[in-house]
Design a protein around this motif. Structure first.
Motif, PDB file in Angstrom:
ATOM      1  N   SER A  82       0.835  -1.200   0.000  1.00  0.00           N
ATOM      2  CA  SER A  82       0.000   0.000   0.000  1.00  0.00           C
ATOM      3  C   SER A  82       0.869   1.249   0.000  1.00  0.00           C
ATOM      4  CB  SER A  82      -0.911   0.000   1.222  1.00  0.00           C
ATOM      5  OG  SER A  82      -1.545   1.246   1.382  1.00  0.00           O
ATOM      6  N   ALA A  83       0.643   2.130  -0.981  1.00  0.00           N
ATOM      7  CA  ALA A  83       1.376   3.393  -1.032  1.00  0.00           C
ATOM      8  C   ALA A  83       1.033   4.260   0.164  1.00  0.00           C
ATOM      9  CB  ALA A  83       1.057   4.123  -2.340  1.00  0.00           C
ATOM     10  N   MET A  84      -0.235   4.228   0.587  1.00  0.00           N
ATOM     11  CA  MET A  84      -0.642   5.028   1.746  1.00  0.00           C
ATOM     12  C   MET A  84       0.004   4.505   3.026  1.00  0.00           C
ATOM     13  SD  MET A  84      -2.192   7.610   2.866  1.00  0.00           S
ATOM     14  CE  MET A  84      -3.065   8.078   1.363  1.00  0.00           C
ATOM     15  N   GLU A  85       0.091   3.186   3.157  1.00  0.00           N
ATOM     16  CA  GLU A  85       0.744   2.611   4.329  1.00  0.00           C
ATOM     17  C   GLU A  85       2.210   3.015   4.385  1.00  0.00           C
ATOM     18  OE1 GLU A  85       1.828  -1.808   6.175  1.00  0.00           O
ATOM     19  OE2 GLU A  85       0.293  -1.615   4.623  1.00  0.00           O
ATOM     20  N   ALA A  86       2.878   2.983   3.232  1.00  0.00           N
ATOM     21  CA  ALA A  86       4.284   3.395   3.177  1.00  0.00           C
ATOM     22  C   ALA A  86       4.431   4.866   3.542  1.00  0.00           C
ATOM     23  CB  ALA A  86       4.847   3.139   1.780  1.00  0.00           C
ATOM     24  N   ALA A  87       3.491   5.697   3.074  1.00  0.00           N
ATOM     25  CA  ALA A  87       3.539   7.124   3.369  1.00  0.00           C
ATOM     26  C   ALA A  87       3.344   7.390   4.861  1.00  0.00           C
ATOM     27  CB  ALA A  87       2.471   7.856   2.556  1.00  0.00           C
ATOM     28  N   LEU A  88       2.371   6.722   5.460  1.00  0.00           N
ATOM     29  CA  LEU A  88       2.109   6.907   6.888  1.00  0.00           C
ATOM     30  C   LEU A  88       3.284   6.430   7.736  1.00  0.00           C
ATOM     31  CD1 LEU A  88      -1.651   5.828   7.076  1.00  0.00           C
ATOM     32  CD2 LEU A  88      -0.724   8.154   7.248  1.00  0.00           C
ATOM     33  N   THR A  89       3.902   5.330   7.311  1.00  0.00           N
ATOM     34  CA  THR A  89       5.065   4.817   8.040  1.00  0.00           C
ATOM     35  C   THR A  89       6.208   5.825   8.003  1.00  0.00           C
ATOM     36  OG1 THR A  89       4.468   2.531   7.503  1.00  0.00           O
ATOM     37  CG2 THR A  89       6.743   2.946   8.175  1.00  0.00           C
ATOM     38  N   SER A  90       6.472   6.401   6.819  1.00  0.00           N
ATOM     39  CA  SER A  90       7.537   7.407   6.685  1.00  0.00           C
ATOM     40  C   SER A  90       7.235   8.637   7.537  1.00  0.00           C
ATOM     41  CB  SER A  90       7.683   7.823   5.217  1.00  0.00           C
ATOM     42  OG  SER A  90       8.164   6.754   4.447  1.00  0.00           O
ATOM     43  N   PHE A  91       5.963   9.054   7.539  1.00  0.00           N
ATOM     44  CA  PHE A  91       5.554  10.206   8.352  1.00  0.00           C
ATOM     45  C   PHE A  91       5.843   9.942   9.826  1.00  0.00           C
ATOM     46  CE2 PHE A  91       2.696  12.670  10.933  1.00  0.00           C
ATOM     47  CZ  PHE A  91       2.593  13.902  10.308  1.00  0.00           C
ATOM     48  N   PHE A  92       5.446   8.761  10.296  1.00  0.00           N
ATOM     49  CA  PHE A  92       5.602   8.418  11.705  1.00  0.00           C
ATOM     50  C   PHE A  92       7.073   8.328  12.102  1.00  0.00           C
ATOM     51  CE2 PHE A  92       6.191   5.054  14.909  1.00  0.00           C
ATOM     52  CZ  PHE A  92       5.525   5.632  15.981  1.00  0.00           C
ATOM     53  N   LEU A  93       7.888   7.645  11.276  1.00  0.00           N
ATOM     54  CA  LEU A  93       9.300   7.457  11.609  1.00  0.00           C
ATOM     55  C   LEU A  93      10.041   8.785  11.674  1.00  0.00           C
ATOM     56  CD1 LEU A  93      10.072   4.325   9.411  1.00  0.00           C
ATOM     57  CD2 LEU A  93       9.764   4.399  11.884  1.00  0.00           C
ATOM     58  N   PHE A  94       9.750   9.677  10.727  1.00  0.00           N
ATOM     59  CA  PHE A  94      10.390  10.993  10.729  1.00  0.00           C
ATOM     60  C   PHE A  94       9.955  11.784  11.955  1.00  0.00           C
ATOM     61  CE2 PHE A  94      10.931  15.434   9.729  1.00  0.00           C
ATOM     62  CZ  PHE A  94      12.089  15.492   8.973  1.00  0.00           C
ATOM     63  N   ALA A  95       8.652  11.721  12.261  1.00  0.00           N
ATOM     64  CA  ALA A  95       8.120  12.490  13.385  1.00  0.00           C
ATOM     65  C   ALA A  95       8.707  12.029  14.714  1.00  0.00           C
ATOM     66  CB  ALA A  95       6.599  12.390  13.406  1.00  0.00           C
ATOM     67  N   VAL A  96       8.912  10.723  14.863  1.00  0.00           N
ATOM     68  CA  VAL A  96       9.483  10.186  16.112  1.00  0.00           C
ATOM     69  C   VAL A  96      10.854  10.793  16.369  1.00  0.00           C
ATOM     70  CG1 VAL A  96      10.447   8.112  17.188  1.00  0.00           C
ATOM     71  CG2 VAL A  96       8.184   8.038  16.148  1.00  0.00           C
ATOM     72  N   GLY A  97      11.686  10.855  15.314  1.00  0.00           N
ATOM     73  CA  GLY A  97      13.003  11.459  15.482  1.00  0.00           C
ATOM     74  C   GLY A  97      12.935  12.958  15.671  1.00  0.00           C
ATOM     75  N   ALA A  98      12.027  13.612  14.956  1.00  0.00           N
ATOM     76  CA  ALA A  98      11.961  15.081  14.973  1.00  0.00           C
ATOM     77  C   ALA A  98      11.410  15.640  16.271  1.00  0.00           C
ATOM     78  CB  ALA A  98      11.111  15.565  13.790  1.00  0.00           C
TER      79      ALA A  98
END
Length: 366
Positions: A277-293
């Motif tokens: 799922s492209a949306m699943e990949a997008a949400l995962t990237s959003f979450f991973l970046f946000a955790v670090g940020a």
């Protein structure tokens, strides 16, 4: 002399292949993993002998190997296989370096562990074609890549937002300004990462789907030509011409099977890979970046001024060290070396932006 690090590497790989064998449902594939574990164990014993050490002095699996075992328990053991295959090159490099130092003769197994796995499968009559295809799919497993993406996503968020927060903190002592800039940087970066991942996955799927449709049209309009192409593909793999032609003819009897085989053999596309799922990949990237940020921003919710800067720096340094330590799962380097290297680079970036912010702030106020 063989380095103790090389011996430890062989012990770890032996241990991880044994773990894979213990948790493999298919007995034939488990047998392959056990053979690989035995090969690595023999390497470790040979290295001990080169160092005039006894077998009883064989080291235990390292913390890195045990951590990978824990990850396998949580996320599934294909993650271990993915990481193992990613690290085979570093294993080979260590062995090659050791052989050059000792002047010993090179071995195929030194540089082709993945090839050995394939050869064991191909030469094992009890491993069916279906199991071979299954192994090939797991060979391309995204387990290691997914872990790497998680680490890199968190690293991108932490380093970029840490630098941004320090730049704003240097330019102004206001808590609200830093907090606003930090949250804006978090959202902007996370949304950018998510959109980029969505576009990447979606465009790849659309490209593959277009190629698959074209292959289907060729199959319908020129089945004879497609059969010849399929036979040639088998011949390039070392299958005798008569057998290759017969295999191609058998496959072409069923259009659905023929289309699936052609897109795998001719285009190198696995239809299973298109189900992501492209949306699943997008949400995962959003979450991973946000955790670090969020790490460098968090202190500014409660404190301001230099106190918040110091706490943010300490928390970010701790996060950077953990990320550097996590990277060693793929590189096999020292946890301390990789962790502190990450801290040094991250602090340097933050110090530069803090200095620039301080200079700009003074210039504006002046």
């Amino acid at each position: 002399m063989i380095s103790l690090k090389s011996i430890q590497t062989e012990v770890d790989v032996c241990y991880l292949y044994k773990i894979l064998a213990e948790h493999e449902e298919d007995e034939n594939v488990a047998h392959v993993f056990r053979q690989m574990s035995e090969i690595e164990h023999s390497h470790a014993l040979a290295f001990l002998a080169k160092n005039n050490l006894e077998a009883s002095q064989l080291p235990k699996p390292s913390g890195r190997a045990r951590t990978l075992h824990f990850i396998g328990k949580v996320f599934g053991y294909d993650y271990i296989l993915g990481v193992l295959l990613d690290t085979e090159k570093s294993v080979s490099s260590s062995i090659i370096k050791a052989r050059k130092q000792t002047g010993s003769t090179a071995s195929l197994s030194d540089t082709a562990h993945v090839t050995i796995l394939k050869n064991i499968l191909n030469n094992n009559s009890q491993v069916s074609g279906a199991n071979l295809a299954r192994f090939e799919k797991r060979h391309r497993s995204v387990g290691g890549n997914a872990l790497r993406a998680a680490v890199m996503g968190g690293n991108d968020g932490l380093v970029s937002n840490f630098s941004l927060v320090m730049g704003i903190a240097g330019a102004t002592s206001g808590q609200e300004e830093v907090l606003l800039a930090g949250m804006a940087g978090l959202l902007a970066g996370a949304l950018s990462m998510a959109l980029g991942e969505w576009i990447s996955v979606k465009s790849s799927q659309e490209l593959y789907e277009n190629q698959m449709q074209l292959e289907l049209e060729e199959l319908e309009t020129n089945p004879e030509g497609e059969q010849k192409e399929l036979a040639l593909i088998y011949m390039t793999k070392g299958i005798p011409e008569a057998q290759a032609q017969q295999m191609a003819a058998d496959i072409m009897k069923n259009k659905g099977n023929a289309h699936e085989m052609l897109i795998k053999e001719e285009l190198g596309i696995n239809p299973e890979d298109l189900k992501g799922s492209a949306m699943e990949a997008a949400l995962t990237s959003f979450f991973l970046f946000a955790v670090g940020a969020i790490i460098p921003v968090f202190p500014f919710f409660f404190w301001g001024g230099m106190q918040a800067v110091i706490i943010s720096t300490v928390m970010s340094a701790a996060g950077l060290f953990l990320i550097g330590a996590a990277i060693t799962l793929f590189t096999g380097k020292s946890v301390w070396f990789s962790g502190f290297r990450q801290v040094v680079f991250g602090l340097m970036a933050a110090a530069i932006t803090f200095g620039i912010g301080k200079w700009i702030g003074v210039s504006v106020m002046g």
